[in-house]
Design a protein around this motif. Structure first.
Motif, mmCIF file in Angstrom:
data_model
loop_
_atom_site.group_PDB
_atom_site.id
_atom_site.type_symbol
_atom_site.label_atom_id
_atom_site.label_comp_id
_atom_site.label_asym_id
_atom_site.label_seq_id
_atom_site.Cartn_x
_atom_site.Cartn_y
_atom_site.Cartn_z
ATOM 1 N N GLU A 33 0.770 -1.235 0.159
ATOM 2 C CA GLU A 33 0.053 -0.192 -0.062
ATOM 3 C C GLU A 33 0.809 1.117 0.028
ATOM 4 O OE1 GLU A 33 -2.655 -0.528 3.316
ATOM 5 O OE2 GLU A 33 -3.785 -2.020 2.204
ATOM 6 N N ASP A 34 2.163 1.296 0.899
ATOM 7 C CA ASP A 34 2.816 2.437 0.688
ATOM 8 C C ASP A 34 3.531 2.665 -0.433
ATOM 9 O OD1 ASP A 34 2.311 2.853 3.357
ATOM 10 O OD2 ASP A 34 3.891 2.115 4.227
ATOM 11 N N ILE A 35 3.970 1.561 -1.174
ATOM 12 C CA ILE A 35 4.448 1.664 -2.641
ATOM 13 C C ILE A 35 3.466 2.175 -3.550
ATOM 14 C CG2 ILE A 35 5.452 0.491 -4.527
ATOM 15 C CD1 ILE A 35 6.637 -1.445 -2.555
ATOM 16 N N ALA A 36 2.155 1.663 -3.582
ATOM 17 C CA ALA A 36 1.311 2.344 -4.144
ATOM 18 C C ALA A 36 0.948 3.838 -4.154
ATOM 19 C CB ALA A 36 -0.244 1.413 -3.992
ATOM 20 N N LYS A 37 1.114 4.173 -2.859
ATOM 21 C CA LYS A 37 1.046 5.813 -2.935
ATOM 22 C C LYS A 37 2.091 6.367 -3.459
ATOM 23 C CE LYS A 37 -0.989 5.208 1.692
ATOM 24 N NZ LYS A 37 -1.113 5.490 3.390
ATOM 25 N N ILE A 38 3.287 5.867 -3.429
ATOM 26 C CA ILE A 38 4.306 6.610 -4.174
ATOM 27 C C ILE A 38 4.371 6.529 -5.583
ATOM 28 C CG2 ILE A 38 6.994 6.636 -4.510
ATOM 29 C CD1 ILE A 38 7.032 5.382 -1.659
ATOM 30 N N LEU A 39 3.691 5.681 -6.245
ATOM 31 C CA LEU A 39 3.799 5.368 -7.535
ATOM 32 C C LEU A 39 2.747 6.273 -8.178
ATOM 33 C CD1 LEU A 39 3.846 1.295 -7.914
ATOM 34 C CD2 LEU A 39 5.609 3.382 -8.450
ATOM 35 N N LYS A 40 1.627 6.645 -7.527
ATOM 36 C CA LYS A 40 0.514 7.436 -7.708
ATOM 37 C C LYS A 40 0.066 7.202 -9.364
ATOM 38 C CE LYS A 40 2.676 11.103 -5.122
ATOM 39 N NZ LYS A 40 3.570 12.341 -4.907
ATOM 40 N N GLN A 41 -0.150 5.955 -9.607
ATOM 41 C CA GLN A 41 -0.564 5.798 -10.930
ATOM 42 C C GLN A 41 -1.386 4.083 -10.706
ATOM 43 O OE1 GLN A 41 2.779 4.160 -13.587
ATOM 44 N NE2 GLN A 41 3.802 5.530 -12.314
ATOM 45 N N PRO A 42 -2.292 3.841 -11.535
ATOM 46 C CA PRO A 42 -2.956 2.534 -11.415
ATOM 47 C C PRO A 42 -1.977 1.426 -11.448
ATOM 48 C CG PRO A 42 -4.023 4.110 -12.869
ATOM 49 C CD PRO A 42 -2.772 4.746 -12.715
ATOM 50 N N ILE A 43 -2.160 0.338 -10.582
ATOM 51 C CA ILE A 43 -1.604 -0.824 -10.744
ATOM 52 C C ILE A 43 -2.265 -1.955 -11.318
ATOM 53 C CG2 ILE A 43 -0.288 -2.471 -9.202
ATOM 54 C CD1 ILE A 43 0.187 -0.411 -7.218
ATOM 55 N N VAL A 60 -2.946 -17.850 2.971
ATOM 56 C CA VAL A 60 -2.129 -16.753 2.435
ATOM 57 C C VAL A 60 -2.607 -16.169 1.283
ATOM 58 C CG1 VAL A 60 0.191 -16.509 1.977
ATOM 59 C CG2 VAL A 60 -0.374 -17.934 3.998
ATOM 60 N N VAL A 61 -2.863 -17.134 0.251
ATOM 61 C CA VAL A 61 -3.120 -16.800 -1.063
ATOM 62 C C VAL A 61 -4.433 -15.943 -1.013
ATOM 63 C CG1 VAL A 61 -3.899 -17.794 -3.587
ATOM 64 C CG2 VAL A 61 -2.047 -18.840 -2.189
ATOM 65 N N LYS A 62 -5.339 -16.329 -0.394
ATOM 66 C CA LYS A 62 -6.574 -15.312 -0.239
ATOM 67 C C LYS A 62 -6.125 -14.155 0.232
ATOM 68 C CE LYS A 62 -11.228 -15.380 1.819
ATOM 69 N NZ LYS A 62 -12.373 -16.012 2.609
ATOM 70 N N SER A 63 -5.534 -14.065 1.406
ATOM 71 C CA SER A 63 -5.017 -12.937 1.780
ATOM 72 C C SER A 63 -4.471 -11.694 0.751
ATOM 73 C CB SER A 63 -4.178 -12.838 3.007
ATOM 74 O OG SER A 63 -3.658 -11.835 3.366
ATOM 75 N N GLY A 70 -8.109 -5.038 -3.508
ATOM 76 C CA GLY A 70 -8.260 -3.633 -2.870
ATOM 77 C C GLY A 70 -7.573 -2.595 -3.477
ATOM 78 N N LEU A 71 -6.542 -2.889 -4.271
ATOM 79 C CA LEU A 71 -5.651 -1.802 -5.017
ATOM 80 C C LEU A 71 -6.154 -1.846 -6.291
ATOM 81 C CD1 LEU A 71 -2.275 -2.114 -3.156
ATOM 82 C CD2 LEU A 71 -3.804 -0.289 -2.935
#
Length: 332
Positions: A33-43, A60-63, A70-71
């Motif tokens: 989630e923190d990496i996603a904030k830095i990228l500021k673009q769709p993943i 684990v896979v489900k998590s 969620g992203l």
């Protein structure tokens, strides 16, 4: 995230280290989630490299699938059956290695806010450190481009340590070079390393720049994980996050922030904090707890804890202080 996290045992005996919660959320969830904030673009896709299915099972896979969804991304699951190094682990996900990508090791947490340099073919994220001789560091040229990676230098090269997060404008180029590493059996310490692929890219003229993080927090062993929990709680409090679940029940109890108090936690005749995380469903009675990380459904009474880490479904009744107790332990 295929390793077994042996340095964090007993906590990693039943839960993969990247899924151990810190400040109320699994390590890998916070990192992604923190990496996603830095990228500021769709993943579009998040690929996870796991180990033995007997340990990294369907739960684990489900998590991880829920994390990706969620992203707004799809999850791809790969397996590394043998511990043959970072380069080998990355190539286990070779079907996903195309286009722009971030590669990260899932046992570290960061705080950062920077823009990716559009002139760079790749970015290696670094943190300024006091003892560079204990880390792998980058060597820069006058244009602040990375020209060399040096592991634990005896003589000063720089104080910018590599933290294990990388951006590639076209990750297929790394894939090509790592395939050469595998084909030519280029090993260091008996393993295939990402650095050998990166060095080959540099030799081909690819431009590598640095991205600096403000905070770099390890989760390698019990003591540093408890410390990371405290630091993360402080950051979340500064961000204005509500860290106490509305369903928590307090009976003659005091919370000294910052603390994370999970859902349906019950505190009775207790003082909790500062720097404590209490997982959902935990009960604390007649106790004082500070600077500690406690997972879900733990039952603790008559305790005075400091610098403690306690697993899931633990029952603890005692006068010990600095402890490390794994899941389903009973001390009464």
């Amino acid at each position: 995230m295929a390793g077994r996290g042996s340095r964090l045992r007993p906590h990693s005996l039943t839960v993969p280290k990247p899924l151990i919660p810190v400040a109320g959320k699994p390590i890998v969830h916070r990192l992604v989630e923190d990496i996603a904030k830095i990228l500021k673009q769709p993943i579009e896709e998040i690929a996870f490299v796991l180990g033995d299915p007997a340990f990294f099972g369907e739960d684990v896979v489900k998590s991880l699938e829920e994390l990706a969804t969620g992203l707004g991304a799809r999850a791809s699951i790969y397996r590394q059956d043998l511990p043959l190094g970072t380069g080998h682990a990355i190539m286990c996900a070779k079907e996903s290695l195309s286009g722009p990508a971030v590669i990260a090791y899932a046992d570290t947490l960061i705080r950062a806010d920077f823009e990716l340099d559009p002139a760079a073919d790749a970015v290696i994220w670094v943190k300024q450190v006091d003892e560079p001789e204990a880390y792998g560091v980058v060597k820069l040229n006058p244009n602040n481009e990375i020209v060399e990676l040096v592991e634990k230098p005896k003589d000063f090269v720089s104080d910018l340590a590599v933290i294990g997060i990388y951006y590639f404008k076209e990750v297929g180029e790394l894939k090509k070079e790592l395939q050469g590493v595998l084909d030519n059996n280029i090993q260091n310490g008996g393993e295939y390393q990402i650095n050998d692929g990166i060095k080959a890219m540099m030799a081909n003229g690819k431009v590598f720049k640095t991205g600096s993080v403000d905070e770099w927090m390890d989760c390698g062993n019990k003591n540093v994980t408890v410390e990371t929990n405290a630091r993360m709680l402080g950051f979340l409090q500064s961000d204005g996050e509500n860290l106490v679940a509305p369903s928590a029940q307090l009976e003659n109890a005091t919370i000294i922030p910052p603390c994370f108090i999970g859902e349906n936690v019950v505190l009775t005749n207790a003082t909790v904090g500062p720097n404590v995380s209490l997982g959902k469903g935990s009960h604390v009675k007649d106790s004082t707890i500070k600077n500690s990380l406690i997972q879900t459904h733990a039952h603790i009474k008559n305790a005075n804890l400091d610098n403690a880490m306690i697993g899931n479904h633990v029952s603890f009744d005692g006068k010990f202080t600095s402890i490390s107790i794994g899941d389903y332990s009973v001390l009464e």
